[in-house]
Write a protein that holds these residues in place. Structure first.
Motif, PDB file in Angstrom:
ATOM      1  N   LEU A  12     112.859  29.352 -26.908  1.00  0.00           N
ATOM      2  CA  LEU A  12     111.416  29.562 -26.825  1.00  0.00           C
ATOM      3  C   LEU A  12     110.657  28.562 -27.682  1.00  0.00           C
ATOM      4  CD1 LEU A  12     111.392  33.466 -27.047  1.00  0.00           C
ATOM      5  CD2 LEU A  12     110.642  32.130 -25.068  1.00  0.00           C
ATOM      6  N   ILE A  38     115.620  31.518 -16.863  1.00  0.00           N
ATOM      7  CA  ILE A  38     114.207  31.824 -17.076  1.00  0.00           C
ATOM      8  C   ILE A  38     113.758  32.784 -15.980  1.00  0.00           C
ATOM      9  CG2 ILE A  38     111.871  30.871 -17.230  1.00  0.00           C
ATOM     10  CD1 ILE A  38     113.162  28.215 -18.106  1.00  0.00           C
ATOM     11  N   PHE A  98     110.209  24.800 -21.018  1.00  0.00           N
ATOM     12  CA  PHE A  98     110.713  25.586 -19.896  1.00  0.00           C
ATOM     13  C   PHE A  98     110.415  24.932 -18.543  1.00  0.00           C
ATOM     14  CE2 PHE A  98     111.409  30.169 -21.633  1.00  0.00           C
ATOM     15  CZ  PHE A  98     112.198  29.650 -22.645  1.00  0.00           C
ATOM     16  N   CYS A 106     101.454  41.172 -28.059  1.00  0.00           N
ATOM     17  CA  CYS A 106     102.351  41.561 -26.978  1.00  0.00           C
ATOM     18  C   CYS A 106     103.316  42.633 -27.465  1.00  0.00           C
ATOM     19  CB  CYS A 106     103.127  40.351 -26.447  1.00  0.00           C
ATOM     20  SG  CYS A 106     104.327  39.669 -27.612  1.00  0.00           S
ATOM     21  N   ASP A 112     108.604  35.381 -14.397  1.00  0.00           N
ATOM     22  CA  ASP A 112     107.324  35.407 -15.114  1.00  0.00           C
ATOM     23  C   ASP A 112     107.267  34.376 -16.234  1.00  0.00           C
ATOM     24  OD1 ASP A 112     109.055  36.527 -16.941  1.00  0.00           O
ATOM     25  OD2 ASP A 112     107.844  38.308 -17.345  1.00  0.00           O
ATOM     26  N   GLY A 113     108.277  33.504 -16.318  1.00  0.00           N
ATOM     27  CA  GLY A 113     108.285  32.463 -17.339  1.00  0.00           C
ATOM     28  C   GLY A 113     108.868  32.895 -18.667  1.00  0.00           C
ATOM     29  N   SER A 114     109.472  34.070 -18.696  1.00  0.00           N
ATOM     30  CA  SER A 114     110.068  34.564 -19.944  1.00  0.00           C
ATOM     31  C   SER A 114     111.559  34.256 -19.976  1.00  0.00           C
ATOM     32  CB  SER A 114     109.854  36.078 -20.079  1.00  0.00           C
ATOM     33  OG  SER A 114     110.528  36.787 -19.049  1.00  0.00           O
ATOM     34  N   GLU A 165     104.757  31.206 -25.553  1.00  0.00           N
ATOM     35  CA  GLU A 165     103.496  31.367 -26.289  1.00  0.00           C
ATOM     36  C   GLU A 165     103.424  32.678 -27.059  1.00  0.00           C
ATOM     37  OE1 GLU A 165     102.634  32.920 -22.063  1.00  0.00           O
ATOM     38  OE2 GLU A 165     103.824  31.309 -22.990  1.00  0.00           O
ATOM     39  N   GLN A 166     104.383  33.576 -26.828  1.00  0.00           N
ATOM     40  CA  GLN A 166     104.380  34.873 -27.514  1.00  0.00           C
ATOM     41  C   GLN A 166     105.199  34.863 -28.806  1.00  0.00           C
ATOM     42  OE1 GLN A 166     105.902  37.120 -24.122  1.00  0.00           O
ATOM     43  NE2 GLN A 166     103.878  38.035 -23.783  1.00  0.00           N
ATOM     44  N   HIS A 216     112.892  38.641 -22.498  1.00  0.00           N
ATOM     45  CA  HIS A 216     111.703  38.815 -21.654  1.00  0.00           C
ATOM     46  C   HIS A 216     110.433  38.388 -22.385  1.00  0.00           C
ATOM     47  CE1 HIS A 216     113.032  41.460 -18.039  1.00  0.00           C
ATOM     48  NE2 HIS A 216     114.033  40.666 -18.424  1.00  0.00           N
ATOM     49  N   THR A 217     110.572  37.433 -23.290  1.00  0.00           N
ATOM     50  CA  THR A 217     109.445  36.921 -24.059  1.00  0.00           C
ATOM     51  C   THR A 217     109.133  35.502 -23.599  1.00  0.00           C
ATOM     52  OG1 THR A 217     110.203  38.226 -25.952  1.00  0.00           O
ATOM     53  CG2 THR A 217     108.581  36.510 -26.400  1.00  0.00           C
ATOM     54  N   ARG A 218     107.850  35.154 -23.539  1.00  0.00           N
ATOM     55  CA  ARG A 218     107.425  33.808 -23.144  1.00  0.00           C
ATOM     56  C   ARG A 218     107.189  32.952 -24.377  1.00  0.00           C
ATOM     57  NH1 ARG A 218     104.062  37.053 -20.168  1.00  0.00           N
ATOM     58  NH2 ARG A 218     102.238  36.297 -21.325  1.00  0.00           N
TER      59      ARG A 218
END
Length: 289
Positions: free
Chosen positions: A93, A11, A98, A52, A14-16, A25-26, A21-23
């Motif tokens: 995801l 991880i 996470f 995003c 930035d939490g992605s 919530e996205q 590189h996606t979090r």
């Protein structure tokens, strides 16, 4: 409850998730996949809103809305090895917390439709036609690295492929996985052909293209073109459908690959301007997903 080590699920700060590189919530529940990062921009151009727009290497992700449906478009690059990365990270995801690094107690099912390009192998799959992979035959081997793959494979069709193709490619055995039946009906409707799609583990030799290196089985494409089982024929070549179908089935997701035929392997013709043939397929998928 198992805690997933940092080396197993990387991880970013930035939490992605590591590659995409996606979090969490996205990510939408509806996902449109494609190989080319620029094709994500083409797909996202149809969106009414965008949340995003994330890029890393060959992975490009845009989440937005289309006709009140929240959709994520993701590029996966080329090959089943990349599908292994993308589907595992999409599932992470959706289904891994996470913060605690544990699997969420309630499974979140994703719907994934891959829009691809492909080479047609039959007279009824000419350049410009669309084919949905009702079944995907993988020459890649990805599924064998996961336990209990036999539960989601069509072993009878695998055996028939090995027999009719007189399979002699050392170290590789084709595997077959069906697309999600309800998703197939939803996306293919009555205007998209259905067939057996081969996912090759390369573009040249594994698809019967011969440049300077001779092929180990020069007759393989001829045998593929004449294959028939229960009225089904092998319709087209591409490079990702088998791993997508297999991993999605093992993880409890719905998946389907739909391809635009841009090359005729029998007639040996090619549409170099194939990108102009994709918008109509993109619109169909976005309308039906």
């Amino acid at each position: 409850m198992r805690t997933i080590p940092e080396s197993e699920l990387i991880i970013n700060t930035d939490g992605s998730v590591f590659h995409l590189h996606t979090r969490p919530e996205q990510l939408a529940d509806r996902i449109v996949l494609c190989g080319d990062p620029e094709r994500v921009s083409t797909i996202a151009a149809y969106f009414d809103t965008k949340e995003c727009d994330v890029r890393n290497r060959e992975f490009h992700t845009v989440t937005g809305t289309f006709k009140n449906k929240r959709i994520t478009a993701v590029s996966h690059g080329i090959g089943c090895d990349n599908i292994d990365i993308v589907v595992n990270e999409l599932d992470a995801l959706a289904n891994i917390d996470f913060e605690s690094r544990t699997v969420r107690p309630v499974h979140r099912q994703l719907t994934m439709v891959r829009i691809g390009t492909s080479g047609g192998l039959q007279p009824f799959t000419p350049v410009g036609s669309y084919v949905a992979a009702e079944k995907s035959a993988g020459f890649d081997g990805v599924v064998y690295f996961y336990r209990d793959s036999y539960k989601i494979r069509d072993m009878r069709l695998e055996d028939e492929i090995v027999r009719q193709l007189d399979w002699n490619i050392e170290g590789v055995r084709p595997y077959v996985v069906s697309a999600d039946k309800r998703l197939l009906e939803q996306i293919a409707g009555d205007d998209i052909l259905r067939g057996i799609t081969i996912a090759a583990n390369g573009f040249y030799g594994p698809q019967g293209r011969e440049l300077r290196l001779p092929l180990s089985d020069p007759e393989l494409n001829r045998k593929i073109e004449s294959f028939i089982c229960d009225g089904r024929r092998i319709t087209n070549y591409e490079m990702e459908s088998s791993a997508l179908a297999a991993l999605a089935a093992l993880m409890g997701h719905r998946a389907l690959t739909v391809c635009c035929i841009i090359a005729g392997r029998i007639d040996k013709n090619m549409n170099p301007d194939y990108k102009n043939a994709l918008p109509a397929l993109i619109e169909k998928v976005l309308d039906r997903i």
